[in-house]
Scaffold this motif. Structure first.
Motif, PDB file in Angstrom:
ATOM      1  N   THR A 213     -19.198  13.040  37.948  1.00  0.00           N
ATOM      2  CA  THR A 213     -17.833  12.790  38.403  1.00  0.00           C
ATOM      3  C   THR A 213     -17.295  11.562  37.683  1.00  0.00           C
ATOM      4  N   ALA A 214     -16.035  11.640  37.278  1.00  0.00           N
ATOM      5  CA  ALA A 214     -15.384  10.492  36.636  1.00  0.00           C
ATOM      6  C   ALA A 214     -13.990  10.335  37.230  1.00  0.00           C
ATOM      7  N   HIS A 215     -13.599   9.092  37.421  1.00  0.00           N
ATOM      8  CA  HIS A 215     -12.234   8.775  37.841  1.00  0.00           C
ATOM      9  C   HIS A 215     -11.555   8.082  36.673  1.00  0.00           C
ATOM     10  N   CYS A 216     -10.423   8.656  36.243  1.00  0.00           N
ATOM     11  CA  CYS A 216      -9.763   8.188  35.029  1.00  0.00           C
ATOM     12  C   CYS A 216      -8.313   7.830  35.312  1.00  0.00           C
ATOM     13  N   GLU A 217      -7.835   6.866  34.562  1.00  0.00           N
ATOM     14  CA  GLU A 217      -6.434   6.483  34.567  1.00  0.00           C
ATOM     15  C   GLU A 217      -5.990   6.469  33.116  1.00  0.00           C
ATOM     16  N   SER A 218      -5.055   7.362  32.775  1.00  0.00           N
ATOM     17  CA  SER A 218      -4.560   7.470  31.406  1.00  0.00           C
ATOM     18  C   SER A 218      -3.059   7.235  31.421  1.00  0.00           C
ATOM     19  N   TYR A 219      -2.628   6.213  30.702  1.00  0.00           N
ATOM     20  CA  TYR A 219      -1.201   5.961  30.581  1.00  0.00           C
ATOM     21  C   TYR A 219      -0.624   7.005  29.623  1.00  0.00           C
ATOM     22  N   VAL A 220       0.598   7.454  29.931  1.00  0.00           N
ATOM     23  CA  VAL A 220       1.220   8.496  29.115  1.00  0.00           C
ATOM     24  C   VAL A 220       2.675   8.123  28.851  1.00  0.00           C
ATOM     25  N   LEU A 221       3.077   8.301  27.603  1.00  0.00           N
ATOM     26  CA  LEU A 221       4.476   8.191  27.206  1.00  0.00           C
ATOM     27  C   LEU A 221       4.930   9.590  26.814  1.00  0.00           C
ATOM     28  N   VAL A 222       5.980  10.056  27.461  1.00  0.00           N
ATOM     29  CA  VAL A 222       6.501  11.390  27.170  1.00  0.00           C
ATOM     30  C   VAL A 222       7.903  11.229  26.598  1.00  0.00           C
ATOM     31  N   GLY A 223       8.079  11.684  25.360  1.00  0.00           N
ATOM     32  CA  GLY A 223       9.399  11.689  24.740  1.00  0.00           C
ATOM     33  C   GLY A 223       9.977  13.085  24.838  1.00  0.00           C
ATOM     34  N   LEU A 224      11.205  13.184  25.324  1.00  0.00           N
ATOM     35  CA  LEU A 224      11.870  14.478  25.490  1.00  0.00           C
ATOM     36  C   LEU A 224      13.203  14.465  24.750  1.00  0.00           C
ATOM     37  N   LEU A 225      13.356  15.379  23.800  1.00  0.00           N
ATOM     38  CA  LEU A 225      14.632  15.545  23.114  1.00  0.00           C
ATOM     39  C   LEU A 225      15.455  16.542  23.912  1.00  0.00           C
TER      40      LEU A 225
ATOM     41  N   THR B  85      -3.291   3.889  26.905  1.00  0.00           N
ATOM     42  CA  THR B  85      -4.421   3.222  27.550  1.00  0.00           C
ATOM     43  C   THR B  85      -5.206   4.221  28.388  1.00  0.00           C
ATOM     44  N   HIS B  86      -6.530   4.194  28.263  1.00  0.00           N
ATOM     45  CA  HIS B  86      -7.379   5.132  29.001  1.00  0.00           C
ATOM     46  C   HIS B  86      -8.553   4.375  29.606  1.00  0.00           C
ATOM     47  N   LEU B  87      -8.661   4.455  30.915  1.00  0.00           N
ATOM     48  CA  LEU B  87      -9.778   3.858  31.635  1.00  0.00           C
ATOM     49  C   LEU B  87     -10.572   4.960  32.297  1.00  0.00           C
ATOM     50  N   CYS B  88     -11.878   4.780  32.363  1.00  0.00           N
ATOM     51  CA  CYS B  88     -12.729   5.854  32.869  1.00  0.00           C
ATOM     52  C   CYS B  88     -13.961   5.258  33.548  1.00  0.00           C
ATOM     53  N   GLU B  89     -14.170   5.631  34.805  1.00  0.00           N
ATOM     54  CA  GLU B  89     -15.366   5.228  35.541  1.00  0.00           C
ATOM     55  C   GLU B  89     -16.199   6.478  35.777  1.00  0.00           C
ATOM     56  N   ILE B  90     -17.375   6.508  35.177  1.00  0.00           N
ATOM     57  CA  ILE B  90     -18.235   7.688  35.255  1.00  0.00           C
ATOM     58  C   ILE B  90     -19.385   7.414  36.203  1.00  0.00           C
ATOM     59  N   ASP B  91     -19.576   8.349  37.133  1.00  0.00           N
ATOM     60  CA  ASP B  91     -20.689   8.265  38.076  1.00  0.00           C
ATOM     61  C   ASP B  91     -21.350   9.642  38.118  1.00  0.00           C
ATOM     62  N   GLY B  92     -22.364   9.818  37.283  1.00  0.00           N
ATOM     63  CA  GLY B  92     -23.041  11.110  37.219  1.00  0.00           C
ATOM     64  C   GLY B  92     -22.133  12.170  36.641  1.00  0.00           C
TER      65      GLY B  92
ATOM     66  N   SER C 101       7.539   6.851  31.024  1.00  0.00           N
ATOM     67  CA  SER C 101       6.261   6.164  31.020  1.00  0.00           C
ATOM     68  C   SER C 101       5.627   6.354  32.393  1.00  0.00           C
ATOM     69  N   GLY C 102       4.374   6.758  32.397  1.00  0.00           N
ATOM     70  CA  GLY C 102       3.678   6.973  33.661  1.00  0.00           C
ATOM     71  C   GLY C 102       2.181   6.978  33.438  1.00  0.00           C
ATOM     72  N   ARG C 103       1.479   7.501  34.421  1.00  0.00           N
ATOM     73  CA  ARG C 103       0.023   7.546  34.328  1.00  0.00           C
ATOM     74  C   ARG C 103      -0.479   8.867  34.892  1.00  0.00           C
ATOM     75  N   TYR C 104      -1.582   9.341  34.323  1.00  0.00           N
ATOM     76  CA  TYR C 104      -2.335  10.450  34.891  1.00  0.00           C
ATOM     77  C   TYR C 104      -3.540   9.844  35.591  1.00  0.00           C
ATOM     78  N   LEU C 105      -3.664  10.128  36.860  1.00  0.00           N
ATOM     79  CA  LEU C 105      -4.817   9.699  37.650  1.00  0.00           C
ATOM     80  C   LEU C 105      -5.657  10.944  37.890  1.00  0.00           C
ATOM     81  N   ASP C 106      -6.838  10.972  37.289  1.00  0.00           N
ATOM     82  CA  ASP C 106      -7.653  12.182  37.286  1.00  0.00           C
ATOM     83  C   ASP C 106      -9.007  11.971  37.939  1.00  0.00           C
ATOM     84  N   ARG C 107      -9.421  12.990  38.683  1.00  0.00           N
ATOM     85  CA  ARG C 107     -10.842  13.114  39.031  1.00  0.00           C
ATOM     86  C   ARG C 107     -11.369  14.225  38.141  1.00  0.00           C
TER      87      ARG C 107
END
Length: 192
Positions: free
Chosen positions: A99-111, A90-97, A122-128
């Motif tokens: 600058t964008a604030h994003c929330e991207s859900y991430v699943l990381v599989g590690l062997l 899941t990826h959400l993105c609010e763009i203002d000129g 399971s977690g999220r990346y919160l990005d500016r």
């Protein structure tokens, strides 16, 4: 100017804004996807290029500037796992000129290194994200962890699975995802 011309100009301006928005969203998501690929292939250049030079990344209590993050992340992943994949969902993105604030859900599989157990995080990346000189990159990333599962991965080591001949990814630029053109006739690829 006629009403028809005004309406056409308004429609064109709206269309132009919508195309800009969609282009920005795709460039942002491409940056996030390249970041994930950089992790999984241990591609320091690709991972570093996802950040602005003054960008910062927070993973738990570890905060790293863009220039040192990739080396740290590769060392942590190498110690913890034989292979891993970062899957953006899941990826959400609010763009203002620019600058964008994003929330991207991430699943990381590690062997795990033993090859018989795996973790799914399971977690999220919160990005500016910021567009500078026409390019979207990460200015600030904060990482959350919401859930961790441990699972049996011993199937990967069974004769049955090995007989299937699946290609095994590598943590370098020898990985098939870098090959151009991609072809089926290369017997040198690593397989399980």
């Amino acid at each position: 100017m006629s009403d028809t011309s005004n309406a056409s100009a308004a429609r064109f301006a709206r269309l132009e804004r919508e195309v800009r928005y969609l282009t920005d969203r795709q460039e942002i998501l491409d940056c996030i996807a390249r970041h994930a690929r950089g992790h999984d292939r241990f591609d320091t250049d690709l991972l570093t290029a996802a950040y602005h030079e003054d960008g910062l990344d927070e993973h738990g209590s570890a905060v790293h500037p863009a220039g040192t993050y990739a080396q740290w992340a590769n060392a942590v992943h190498s110690r913890a796992a034989e292979l891993h994949t970062h899957n953006i969902t899941t990826h959400l993105c609010e763009i203002d000129g620019d600058t964008a604030h994003c929330e991207s859900y991430v699943l990381v599989g590690l062997l795990h290194r033993d090859g018989t157990t795996a973790q799914l995080m399971s977690g999220r990346y919160l990005d500016r994200m910021e567009r500078r000189d026409g390019t979207w990159r990460i200015a600030v990333r904060r990482c959350t962890v919401e859930l961790v599962l441990t699972a049996d991965a011993s199937l990967l080591r069974t004769p049955f699975f090995k007989e299937q001949g699946f290609v095994k990814g590598t943590r370098d630029k020898d990985d098939m995802s870098y090959r151009r053109p991609l072809e089926l006739d290369d017997a040198s690829v690593p397989r399980w």
